[in-house]
Design a protein around this motif. Structure first.
Motif, mmCIF file in Angstrom:
data_model
loop_
_atom_site.group_PDB
_atom_site.id
_atom_site.type_symbol
_atom_site.label_atom_id
_atom_site.label_comp_id
_atom_site.label_asym_id
_atom_site.label_seq_id
_atom_site.Cartn_x
_atom_site.Cartn_y
_atom_site.Cartn_z
ATOM 1 N N ASP A 1 36.289 11.892 105.333
ATOM 2 C CA ASP A 1 35.436 13.045 104.999
ATOM 3 C C ASP A 1 34.583 13.522 106.166
ATOM 4 O O ASP A 1 33.765 14.442 105.999
ATOM 5 N N GLN A 2 34.774 12.921 107.355
ATOM 6 C CA GLN A 2 34.030 13.423 108.508
ATOM 7 C C GLN A 2 34.745 14.636 109.114
ATOM 8 O O GLN A 2 35.944 14.798 108.980
ATOM 9 N N GLU A 3 33.955 15.473 109.811
ATOM 10 C CA GLU A 3 34.498 16.652 110.477
ATOM 11 C C GLU A 3 34.482 16.448 111.986
ATOM 12 O O GLU A 3 33.583 15.772 112.521
ATOM 13 N N GLY A 4 35.524 17.031 112.631
ATOM 14 C CA GLY A 4 35.639 16.936 114.075
ATOM 15 C C GLY A 4 36.245 18.209 114.656
ATOM 16 O O GLY A 4 36.494 19.188 113.938
ATOM 17 N N LEU A 5 36.510 18.169 115.965
ATOM 18 C CA LEU A 5 37.023 19.337 116.678
ATOM 19 C C LEU A 5 38.362 18.979 117.330
ATOM 20 O O LEU A 5 38.460 17.958 118.035
ATOM 21 N N THR A 6 39.391 19.822 117.104
ATOM 22 C CA THR A 6 40.719 19.558 117.697
ATOM 23 C C THR A 6 40.660 19.788 119.200
ATOM 24 O O THR A 6 40.120 20.795 119.673
ATOM 25 N N VAL A 7 41.198 18.841 119.948
ATOM 26 C CA VAL A 7 41.269 18.966 121.404
ATOM 27 C C VAL A 7 42.588 19.618 121.823
ATOM 28 O O VAL A 7 42.641 20.395 122.774
ATOM 29 N N THR A 8 43.668 19.270 121.128
ATOM 30 C CA THR A 8 44.991 19.871 121.388
ATOM 31 C C THR A 8 45.472 20.558 120.117
ATOM 32 O O THR A 8 44.882 20.384 119.036
ATOM 33 N N ARG A 9 46.511 21.307 120.273
ATOM 34 C CA ARG A 9 47.119 21.952 119.106
ATOM 35 C C ARG A 9 47.834 20.892 118.264
ATOM 36 O O ARG A 9 48.523 20.031 118.812
ATOM 37 N N GLN B 1 39.460 23.879 116.882
ATOM 38 C CA GLN B 1 39.235 24.216 115.477
ATOM 39 C C GLN B 1 38.619 23.012 114.772
ATOM 40 O O GLN B 1 38.935 21.861 115.073
ATOM 41 N N ARG B 2 37.720 23.310 113.783
ATOM 42 C CA ARG B 2 37.067 22.225 113.044
ATOM 43 C C ARG B 2 38.010 21.739 111.947
ATOM 44 O O ARG B 2 38.594 22.531 111.202
ATOM 45 N N VAL B 3 38.135 20.399 111.862
ATOM 46 C CA VAL B 3 38.998 19.773 110.871
ATOM 47 C C VAL B 3 38.222 18.688 110.140
ATOM 48 O O VAL B 3 37.213 18.163 110.642
ATOM 49 N N ARG B 4 38.703 18.336 108.943
ATOM 50 C CA ARG B 4 38.074 17.282 108.143
ATOM 51 C C ARG B 4 39.117 16.226 107.839
ATOM 52 O O ARG B 4 40.265 16.553 107.531
ATOM 53 N N VAL B 5 38.712 14.950 107.910
ATOM 54 C CA VAL B 5 39.602 13.841 107.572
ATOM 55 C C VAL B 5 39.687 13.762 106.053
ATOM 56 O O VAL B 5 38.678 13.562 105.369
ATOM 57 N N GLY C 1 46.032 3.113 107.134
ATOM 58 C CA GLY C 1 46.269 2.274 108.300
ATOM 59 C C GLY C 1 45.717 2.953 109.533
ATOM 60 O O GLY C 1 44.531 3.286 109.611
ATOM 61 N N ASN C 2 46.602 3.181 110.521
ATOM 62 C CA ASN C 2 46.172 3.866 111.734
ATOM 63 C C ASN C 2 46.576 5.335 111.740
ATOM 64 O O ASN C 2 46.560 5.977 112.779
ATOM 65 N N THR C 3 46.957 5.850 110.596
ATOM 66 C CA THR C 3 47.315 7.257 110.468
ATOM 67 C C THR C 3 46.141 8.016 109.862
ATOM 68 O O THR C 3 45.695 7.694 108.741
ATOM 69 N N VAL C 4 45.646 9.022 110.612
ATOM 70 C CA VAL C 4 44.506 9.823 110.167
ATOM 71 C C VAL C 4 45.025 11.214 109.806
ATOM 72 O O VAL C 4 45.534 11.933 110.676
ATOM 73 N N LEU C 5 44.904 11.592 108.531
ATOM 74 C CA LEU C 5 45.383 12.874 108.036
ATOM 75 C C LEU C 5 44.208 13.835 107.959
ATOM 76 O O LEU C 5 43.171 13.511 107.349
ATOM 77 N N VAL C 6 44.326 15.006 108.597
ATOM 78 C CA VAL C 6 43.241 15.978 108.652
ATOM 79 C C VAL C 6 43.707 17.307 108.075
ATOM 80 O O VAL C 6 44.906 17.562 107.927
ATOM 81 N N ALA C 7 42.711 18.167 107.788
ATOM 82 C CA ALA C 7 42.973 19.520 107.304
ATOM 83 C C ALA C 7 41.943 20.456 107.896
ATOM 84 O O ALA C 7 40.829 20.031 108.260
#
Length: 760
Positions: free
Chosen positions: A707-715, A742-746, A751-757
């Protein structure tokens, strides 16, 4: 008063007479008109009853020509072989009432390998042929030519070299004699007179039956000491006599004028110019093209050398790219067919060539087949472009389809350098096929200009390229008549007019009736696996389908972490595609290196350096180049055909790629589910078990990012990099493409797979 009345009556009588005369004239005119009308009506009625056939009957039909080689000297069973060939022409079904013309080509039997046939002869060098011929063999052949059995053909003797010896006997038995510029007729026995009465009687018998030459000329051949003279008699008659008869006519006073034809001595020789001057020859010819014009044949004469016995034929399909493996398979199959009794090969040709070496290998094999054992027939069923044009030329009989094309730019790049390297085998092919070297070169490439030339002295016509004309010693004696535009090849009618083929046939099924075959032609038997692979390699639709599967599976694999079913399917599909192109002869090491390099660049772009940078662009270009080059034998197009082929290959690749993208977009959910392998993998018992398994297998725990938000570095395509606070983390979307910054949310962590939108 009386005189006035008499004058009036006289005028009235004259007027009545004129009126009666005019009336009679009109009646006659009406009768003539009625008669003519009746005659025209009757003629039209006759025409209506007879139909349109009389007009067709008035059409001039030109005879068909055949060539029978007479190797000199005549020894062994040469006469029997020649008679067998003559009988094969006599027994052929006649398409018209005009007798076929058989040209008996008197030439020296080959002793060494054939050299450059295009080199002109030295007119100062006299090298006779025919000396040493067996009298019995010559008499046997001459009697058959002059027999009633051969009345169905017109025998024409043809020689371009001086002829002497008993080879003169069958030459005299022909209905007409055509000699080349450097040819001549010599003595029956060089250097001495014939003292055998049997031999002399045989010559006299033949010459009296045919009367091709005067008896006095033949007497000069038998006895050079007799001399030959041309006498102009007092009554205007022209006679050819020997020396003894000339003296008798002198004494009788019947002689008006005389000229010496052949001087009495130990040798006898009459050259072509002398025979033409004496009007003992109807014309001269230095080539088969000249013979067509002199004898007014329907086309270039075809070789009458045919196998003895029943014909057994097969169809040899020469299609698609010509490469060494394909040619080796065809040659091996033909050799096995010959061993099994096949003596007729009909080549169905629809090829754009592809390899100078391969086409020359096949053409040389066909041209070197013994014509007394095997008949070779070419049928152009489509195109015979580039080097494939030589395969057509190698066959002894050539036919073309209604829309077919012979020659023009093909798959291989053929320039002046390639032609110069292939000049020796092309010279041999020119000699075997009776098609000049200039024509063979011009048919294979549009880079060679061709023109018809006429000899200034004797009027001969030949085709030359500027380079080959420059190589001739008599080049100054030739003048250009017309330029020939064969850059796109030639059609059936032009090939026929140029004497290169026998005409046009609607289908290949029209060939068997010309040979009176009892059964239809079958296809050449090749190895079963070879035939099936060739059929698959020639299927454009199958290769496009395989390519669609390969590209689609590759795209799915690149969008999914790790290696899965999609990657395996893509590997299999690309392997199948390149294998088919390898079998088709268009795959080289360059395409393999480009393909491997392209795949490596895409893997680096999607796994190591997510985004869409130089590795992604370079990988797509390398992969596309490999796929296009694998379907052609050239790298960059250099002629019109190659440019057209390159355009179609690019269009095909674009269509395949677009189809894959559309399909992936429409069915993305189903494709992902199938290619991820969820339906064939052994799933855990439930969601709790799956989460526990993922926690155990994971090396890093990213649950705190939920549920945290971040910023995409690459496409994100759909994977990439995103920054959450001070951490740069690999993330993935649910198939959605998100640009950088672009701002994305987890939304999920497994596991080690992080799915964002994307944050709305």
């Amino acid at each position: 008063m009386n005189n006035s009345n008499r004058d009036d009556r006289t005028r009235d009588d004259q007027i009545m007479f004129r009126n009666r005369l005019h009336s009679n004239s009109m009646n006659r005119l009406w009768l003539a008109a009625v008669f003519l009308l009746g005659l025209v009506t009757s003629m039209r009625a006759d025409d209506a009853q007879e139909g349109s056939t009389p007009a067709k009957e008035n059409e001039v039909q030109l005879p068909v020509g055949f060539i029978v080689n007479v190797p000199l000297p005549l020894t062994g069973d040469a006469d029997e072989q020649i008679i067998a060939q003559l009988r094969s022409v006599i027994d052929q079904p006649k398409d018209s009432k005009v007798r076929p013309v058989v040209i008996l080509h008197f030439k020296a039997a080959p002793k060494v390998e054939l050299g450059n046939a295009a080199e002109p002869k030295d007119p100062n060098q006299v090298s006779s042929i025919g000396s040493g011929s067996s009298f019995e063999r010559a008499l046997s052949l001459a009697r058959f030519i002059a027999s009633p059995e051969a009345a169905g053909i017109k025998a024409v003797a043809f020689a371009t070299d001086p002829v002497e010896g008993h080879a003169l006997l069958p030459l005299l038995a022909c209905e007409q004699i055509l000699l080349g510029t450097n040819a001549s007729l010599g003595s029956a026995i060089p250097g001495k007179a014939v003292d055998d009465e049997t031999i002399s009687a045989a010559y006299q018998q033949i010459v009296k039956r045919r009367r091709t030459l005067p008896e006095a000329v033949v007497n000069g051949m038998l006895n050079p000491a007799a001399g030959v003279f041309r006498l102009e008699m007092v009554n205007g008659e022209i006679q050819f006599v020997n020396a003894n008869l000339r003296e008798q006519m002198r004494e009788k006073g019947e002689l008006w004028n005389e000229s010496e034809v052949a001087k009495a001595g130990s040798t006898f020789r009459l050259t072509t110019p002398k025979l033409l001057e004496l009007k003992l020859l109807q014309g001269s010819a230095d080539s088969f093209e000249d013979i067509v014009k002199v004898l007014q044949l329907a086309g270039l004469p075809q070789d009458a050398a045919t196998p003895i016995g029943k014909l057994k034929g097969v169809i040899v399909n020469v299609e698609g790219h010509l490469h060494l493996r394909r040619v080796a398979t065809l040659i091996h199959g033909m050799q096995k067919a010959i061993d099994a009794g096949t003596n007729l090969f009909v080549f169905r040709i629809n090829s754009e060539g592809g390899s100078v070496a391969s086409s020359l290998q096949l053409a040389t094999f066909i041209a070197n087949l013994d014509p007394t054992k095997v008949i070779t027939v070419a049928y152009v069923d489509g195109n015979a472009r580039g080097d494939a044009a030589w395969v057509v030329a190698a066959c002894r009989q050539r036919w073309m389809g209604p829309t077919s094309n012979w020659g023009g730019a093909g798959e291989a790049t053929i320039g002046l350098r390639e032609l110069e390297e292939a000049r020796k085998p092309l010279n041999e092919l020119a000699t075997r096929s009776k098609i000049d070297l200039s024509t063979l070169m011009a048919l294979s490439t549009p880079d060679v200009p061709l023109a018809n030339y006429r000899h200034k002295l004797d009027g001969r016509k030949e085709r030359f390229t500027p380079t080959l004309l420059e190589d001739r010693m008599d080049r100054q004696q030739w003048e250009e008549v017309t330029k020939l535009n064969w850059k796109e090849g030639i059609k059936a009618n032009e090939a026929f007019n140029e004497g290169l083929c026998l005409g046009e046939l609607k289908t290949i099924d029209d060939i068997p009736p010309k040979f009176k075959l009892d059964q239809p032609l079958s296809n050449l038997q090749l190895p079963w696996l070879e035939m099936q692979m060739q059929r698959l390699a020639n299927s454009g639709g199958l290769k496009m389908l395989i390519l669609m599967i390969a590209i689609g599976a590759l795209m799915s694999e690149l969008g999914t972490p790790g290696l899965g079913v999609a990657g395996f399917i893509s590997l299999l599909a690309f392997s199948a595609y390149f294998w088919l192109q390898f079998f088709n002869g268009t795959l080289a090491w360059l395409e393999i290196f480009l393909f491997i390099g392209g795949v490596v660049c895409l893997l680096v772009e999607f796994t190591v350096l997510p985004g869409f940078g130089i590795f992604g662009v370079g990988g797509i270009i390398m992969l596309g180049s490999a796929l296009v080059l694998a379907s052609q034998t050239f790298v960059l197009p250099t002629n019109s055909y190659q440019l057209d082929r390159f355009s179609w290959n690019m269009l095909g690749l674009a269509v395949v790629s677009a189809s894959v993208l559309v399909t992936a977009f429409v069915f993305r959910k189903e494709i992902e589910r199938v290619l991820r392998g969820k339906e064939i993998a052994l799933a855990p018992g439930g969601t709790a078990d799956l989460d526990a398994l993922e926690r155990k297998e994971s090396m890093v725990n990213w649950n705190h990012l939920l549920d945290q938000e971040g910023l995409t570095v690459t496409r994100l395509l759909p994977s990439g990099k995103a920054r959450f606070g001070d951490q740069l983390i690999s993330v993935i979307t649910d198939g959605e493409v998100i640009d950088a910054q672009q701002r994305v949310r987890v939304i999920a962590v497994r596991g080690n797979t992080v799915l964002v939108a994307l944050v709305a």
